[in-house]
Design a protein around this motif. Structure first.
Motif, PDB file in Angstrom:
ATOM      1  N   THR A  26       0.842  -1.192   0.000  1.00 57.32           N
ATOM      2  CA  THR A  26       0.000   0.000   0.000  1.00 57.32           C
ATOM      3  C   THR A  26       0.881   1.248   0.000  1.00 57.32           C
ATOM      4  N   ILE A  27       0.253   2.395  -0.113  1.00 53.78           N
ATOM      5  CA  ILE A  27       0.947   3.676   0.050  1.00 53.78           C
ATOM      6  C   ILE A  27       0.278   4.412   1.197  1.00 53.78           C
ATOM      7  N   CYS A  28       1.043   5.213   1.917  1.00 50.55           N
ATOM      8  CA  CYS A  28       0.449   5.941   3.038  1.00 50.55           C
ATOM      9  C   CYS A  28       0.026   7.338   2.569  1.00 50.55           C
ATOM     10  N   ARG A  65       3.121  14.179  -0.127  1.00 52.78           N
ATOM     11  CA  ARG A  65       4.452  14.658  -0.535  1.00 52.78           C
ATOM     12  C   ARG A  65       4.597  14.654  -2.042  1.00 52.78           C
ATOM     13  N   SER A  66       4.134  13.590  -2.684  1.00 49.15           N
ATOM     14  CA  SER A  66       4.247  13.490  -4.137  1.00 49.15           C
ATOM     15  C   SER A  66       3.410  14.556  -4.832  1.00 49.15           C
ATOM     16  N   LEU A  67       2.208  14.789  -4.338  1.00 48.57           N
ATOM     17  CA  LEU A  67       1.350  15.812  -4.939  1.00 48.57           C
ATOM     18  C   LEU A  67       1.914  17.210  -4.719  1.00 48.57           C
ATOM     19  N   ALA A  68       2.462  17.460  -3.541  1.00 50.24           N
ATOM     20  CA  ALA A  68       3.060  18.769  -3.264  1.00 50.24           C
ATOM     21  C   ALA A  68       4.274  19.006  -4.157  1.00 50.24           C
ATOM     22  N   THR A  69       5.083  17.967  -4.334  1.00 50.15           N
ATOM     23  CA  THR A  69       6.243  18.076  -5.210  1.00 50.15           C
ATOM     24  C   THR A  69       5.796  18.350  -6.636  1.00 50.15           C
ATOM     25  N   MET A  70       4.767  17.636  -7.071  1.00 48.04           N
ATOM     26  CA  MET A  70       4.237  17.821  -8.418  1.00 48.04           C
ATOM     27  C   MET A  70       3.719  19.256  -8.588  1.00 48.04           C
ATOM     28  N   GLY A 118      10.882   8.913  -6.496  1.00 43.14           N
ATOM     29  CA  GLY A 118       9.779   8.083  -6.067  1.00 43.14           C
ATOM     30  C   GLY A 118      10.105   7.220  -4.864  1.00 43.14           C
ATOM     31  N   VAL A 119      11.191   7.531  -4.174  1.00 49.73           N
ATOM     32  CA  VAL A 119      11.599   6.734  -3.020  1.00 49.73           C
ATOM     33  C   VAL A 119      10.711   7.083  -1.838  1.00 49.73           C
ATOM     34  N   ALA A 120      10.060   6.079  -1.321  1.00 47.88           N
ATOM     35  CA  ALA A 120       9.184   6.285  -0.171  1.00 47.88           C
ATOM     36  C   ALA A 120       9.988   6.352   1.111  1.00 47.88           C
ATOM     37  N   GLN A 121       9.501   7.093   2.057  1.00 50.18           N
ATOM     38  CA  GLN A 121      10.144   7.204   3.362  1.00 50.18           C
ATOM     39  C   GLN A 121       9.438   6.255   4.318  1.00 50.18           C
ATOM     40  N   HIS A 122       9.806   4.978   4.251  1.00 49.72           N
ATOM     41  CA  HIS A 122       9.216   3.961   5.101  1.00 49.72           C
ATOM     42  C   HIS A 122      10.307   3.199   5.816  1.00 49.72           C
ATOM     43  N   ASP A 123       9.962   2.705   6.995  1.00 50.05           N
ATOM     44  CA  ASP A 123      10.954   1.909   7.724  1.00 50.05           C
ATOM     45  C   ASP A 123      10.937   0.463   7.200  1.00 50.05           C
ATOM     46  N   ALA A 124      11.791  -0.362   7.749  1.00 50.07           N
ATOM     47  CA  ALA A 124      11.939  -1.729   7.264  1.00 50.07           C
ATOM     48  C   ALA A 124      10.652  -2.534   7.384  1.00 50.07           C
ATOM     49  N   GLY A 125       9.794  -2.187   8.320  1.00 46.99           N
ATOM     50  CA  GLY A 125       8.523  -2.871   8.488  1.00 46.99           C
ATOM     51  C   GLY A 125       7.433  -2.364   7.584  1.00 46.99           C
ATOM     52  N   GLY A 126       7.737  -1.346   6.794  1.00 50.82           N
ATOM     53  CA  GLY A 126       6.764  -0.793   5.868  1.00 50.82           C
ATOM     54  C   GLY A 126       5.950   0.350   6.424  1.00 50.82           C
ATOM     55  N   SER A 127       6.251   0.772   7.653  1.00 51.97           N
ATOM     56  CA  SER A 127       5.498   1.862   8.256  1.00 51.97           C
ATOM     57  C   SER A 127       6.034   3.200   7.758  1.00 51.97           C
ATOM     58  N   CYS A 128       5.140   4.118   7.565  1.00 51.68           N
ATOM     59  CA  CYS A 128       5.516   5.461   7.083  1.00 51.68           C
ATOM     60  C   CYS A 128       6.268   6.202   8.167  1.00 51.68           C
ATOM     61  N   ARG A 129       7.366   6.876   7.785  1.00 51.82           N
ATOM     62  CA  ARG A 129       8.207   7.583   8.764  1.00 51.82           C
ATOM     63  C   ARG A 129       8.008   9.084   8.705  1.00 51.82           C
TER      64      ARG A 129
END
Length: 53
Positions: free
Chosen positions: A19-21, A27-32, A41-52
Motif C-alpha cells: 500500500t501507500i500511506c 508529498r508526491s502531490l506537493a512536489t508535483m 519516487g523513493v518512499a520514506q518507510h521503515d523496514a517494516g513498511g510503516s511510514c516515517r
C-alpha cells in the motif's frame, strides 16, 4: 500529471499486496504542484513498511 495518475504511479512501484500511506501521496502531490522533481519516487518507510513522516 494529475493526482490520480500520481497515485497510480506510486502504487505501480509497489509489490502487489503493498500500500501507500497518505503522507507519501501528499508529498508526491506537493512536489508535483511545486514543479520540483521528486526524490526518484523513493518512499520514506521503515523496514517494516510503516511510514516515517
Amino acid at each position: 500529471m494529475e493526482a490520480s495518475e500520481t497515485i497510480l504511479a506510486l502504487l505501480a512501484d509497489r509489490a502487489a499486496e503493498a500500500t501507500i500511506c497518505p503522507s507519501e501521496v501528499a508529498r508526491s502531490l506537493a512536489t508535483m504542484a511545486s514543479g520540483k522533481s521528486s526524490a526518484g519516487g523513493v518512499a520514506q518507510h521503515d523496514a517494516g513498511g510503516s511510514c516515517r513522516s
